[in-house]
Design a protein around this motif. Structure first.
Motif, PDB file in Angstrom:
ATOM      1  N   ALA A 118      17.514 -25.616   9.286  1.00  0.00           N
ATOM      2  CA  ALA A 118      17.826 -24.900  10.535  1.00  0.00           C
ATOM      3  C   ALA A 118      18.889 -25.641  11.343  1.00  0.00           C
ATOM      4  O   ALA A 118      19.845 -25.025  11.843  1.00  0.00           O
ATOM      5  N   LEU A 119      18.750 -26.959  11.472  1.00  0.00           N
ATOM      6  CA  LEU A 119      19.732 -27.745  12.220  1.00  0.00           C
ATOM      7  C   LEU A 119      21.113 -27.656  11.572  1.00  0.00           C
ATOM      8  O   LEU A 119      22.127 -27.495  12.255  1.00  0.00           O
ATOM      9  N   ASP A 120      21.149 -27.713  10.246  1.00  0.00           N
ATOM     10  CA  ASP A 120      22.409 -27.583   9.521  1.00  0.00           C
ATOM     11  C   ASP A 120      23.081 -26.244   9.838  1.00  0.00           C
ATOM     12  O   ASP A 120      24.275 -26.192  10.140  1.00  0.00           O
ATOM     13  N   GLN A 121      22.331 -25.163   9.776  1.00  0.00           N
ATOM     14  CA  GLN A 121      22.907 -23.834  10.027  1.00  0.00           C
ATOM     15  C   GLN A 121      23.316 -23.669  11.489  1.00  0.00           C
ATOM     16  O   GLN A 121      24.345 -23.060  11.788  1.00  0.00           O
ATOM     17  N   ILE A 122      22.552 -24.228  12.410  1.00  0.00           N
ATOM     18  CA  ILE A 122      22.907 -24.169  13.838  1.00  0.00           C
ATOM     19  C   ILE A 122      24.218 -24.915  14.080  1.00  0.00           C
ATOM     20  O   ILE A 122      25.108 -24.421  14.789  1.00  0.00           O
ATOM     21  N   LEU A 123      24.355 -26.101  13.504  1.00  0.00           N
ATOM     22  CA  LEU A 123      25.586 -26.873  13.681  1.00  0.00           C
ATOM     23  C   LEU A 123      26.791 -26.162  13.056  1.00  0.00           C
ATOM     24  O   LEU A 123      27.894 -26.196  13.611  1.00  0.00           O
ATOM     25  N   LYS A 124      26.582 -25.505  11.935  1.00  0.00           N
ATOM     26  CA  LYS A 124      27.677 -24.760  11.305  1.00  0.00           C
ATOM     27  C   LYS A 124      28.092 -23.564  12.159  1.00  0.00           C
ATOM     28  O   LYS A 124      29.292 -23.286  12.296  1.00  0.00           O
ATOM     29  N   LEU A 125      27.135 -22.871  12.741  1.00  0.00           N
ATOM     30  CA  LEU A 125      27.470 -21.764  13.648  1.00  0.00           C
ATOM     31  C   LEU A 125      28.219 -22.292  14.870  1.00  0.00           C
ATOM     32  O   LEU A 125      29.191 -21.681  15.326  1.00  0.00           O
ATOM     33  N   TRP A 126      27.766 -23.420  15.404  1.00  0.00           N
ATOM     34  CA  TRP A 126      28.440 -24.031  16.545  1.00  0.00           C
ATOM     35  C   TRP A 126      29.881 -24.387  16.162  1.00  0.00           C
ATOM     36  O   TRP A 126      30.812 -24.129  16.929  1.00  0.00           O
ATOM     37  N   ALA A 127      30.054 -24.977  14.985  1.00  0.00           N
ATOM     38  CA  ALA A 127      31.392 -25.367  14.536  1.00  0.00           C
ATOM     39  C   ALA A 127      32.306 -24.151  14.419  1.00  0.00           C
ATOM     40  O   ALA A 127      33.469 -24.195  14.835  1.00  0.00           O
ATOM     41  N   LEU A 128      31.795 -23.063  13.870  1.00  0.00           N
ATOM     42  CA  LEU A 128      32.605 -21.844  13.729  1.00  0.00           C
ATOM     43  C   LEU A 128      33.035 -21.297  15.082  1.00  0.00           C
ATOM     44  O   LEU A 128      34.139 -20.755  15.219  1.00  0.00           O
ATOM     45  N   GLU A 129      32.190 -21.417  16.087  1.00  0.00           N
ATOM     46  CA  GLU A 129      32.495 -20.895  17.416  1.00  0.00           C
ATOM     47  C   GLU A 129      33.366 -21.823  18.254  1.00  0.00           C
ATOM     48  O   GLU A 129      34.080 -21.364  19.139  1.00  0.00           O
ATOM     49  N   ASN A 130      33.304 -23.134  17.995  1.00  0.00           N
ATOM     50  CA  ASN A 130      33.903 -24.095  18.922  1.00  0.00           C
ATOM     51  C   ASN A 130      34.992 -24.989  18.341  1.00  0.00           C
ATOM     52  O   ASN A 130      35.649 -25.688  19.105  1.00  0.00           O
ATOM     53  N   LEU A 131      35.164 -25.000  17.039  1.00  0.00           N
ATOM     54  CA  LEU A 131      36.138 -25.914  16.443  1.00  0.00           C
ATOM     55  C   LEU A 131      37.296 -25.159  15.821  1.00  0.00           C
ATOM     56  O   LEU A 131      37.212 -23.955  15.586  1.00  0.00           O
ATOM     57  N   SER A 132      38.342 -25.893  15.552  1.00  0.00           N
ATOM     58  CA  SER A 132      39.512 -25.337  14.872  1.00  0.00           C
ATOM     59  C   SER A 132      39.930 -26.328  13.780  1.00  0.00           C
ATOM     60  O   SER A 132      39.409 -27.436  13.713  1.00  0.00           O
TER      61      SER A 132
END
Length: 149
Positions: free
Chosen positions: A11-25
């Motif tokens: 769950a933490l892995d998937q949450i961090l990946k969603l965060w990365a998709l929304e906030n990183l470039s």
């Protein structure tokens, strides 16, 4: 422990990946000075550019490995180090397997930003990769010998 650790890490892995998709470039953003950057990478292969375009195959292999390790963990009790190692590898394999089969690529975001030769060429990675690496190290670590005294 694996009944809690694996889904928690997944769950933490998937949450961090969603965060990365929304906030990183793809432009690196410093996190820890020149040591660690946050950089969004859509990885359609494996580490170091291997097996590019084979996400579907890699996804199924990852899921099979994760499910097999969960099966082993459910069958019997293992010593703590072995349980932790198997749980970490299972969580990491499942995390990247979900990405590969769901998106067709893995979300990577941790970028080592150093000029040290080998590390400078290290691929961008994610929490699932960290789990697999730490788990493998635990599984390969020499076991302490019993002392007589």
């Amino acid at each position: 422990m694996p009944t809690v650790l694996v889904p928690l890490l997944l769950a933490l892995d998937q949450i961090l990946k969603l965060w990365a998709l929304e906030n990183l470039s793809p432009t690196p953003r410093p996190l820890l000075g020149d040591l660690l950057y946050l950089t969004l990478v859509r990885n359609a292969g494996a580490g170091f550019g291997l097996l590019q375009g084979k996400a579907f195959l890699l996804g199924w292999v990852s899921l099979l490995v994760g499910v097999f390790l969960l099966y082993l963990l459910a069958r019997r009790r293992y010593p703590l180090g072995l349980t932790l190692g198997l749980s970490l590898v299972a969580a990491g394999a499942l995390g990247n397997g979900v990405d590969r089969l769901g998106r067709g690529w893995v979300v990577d975001y941790l970028d080592l930003g150093t000029s040290i030769p080998f590390i400078a060429q290290f691929p961008v990675f994610n929490l699932a990769d960290v789990c697999v690496t730490l788990g493998a190290l635990l599984l390969l670590a020499p076991k302490p010998k019993k002392r007589l005294f």
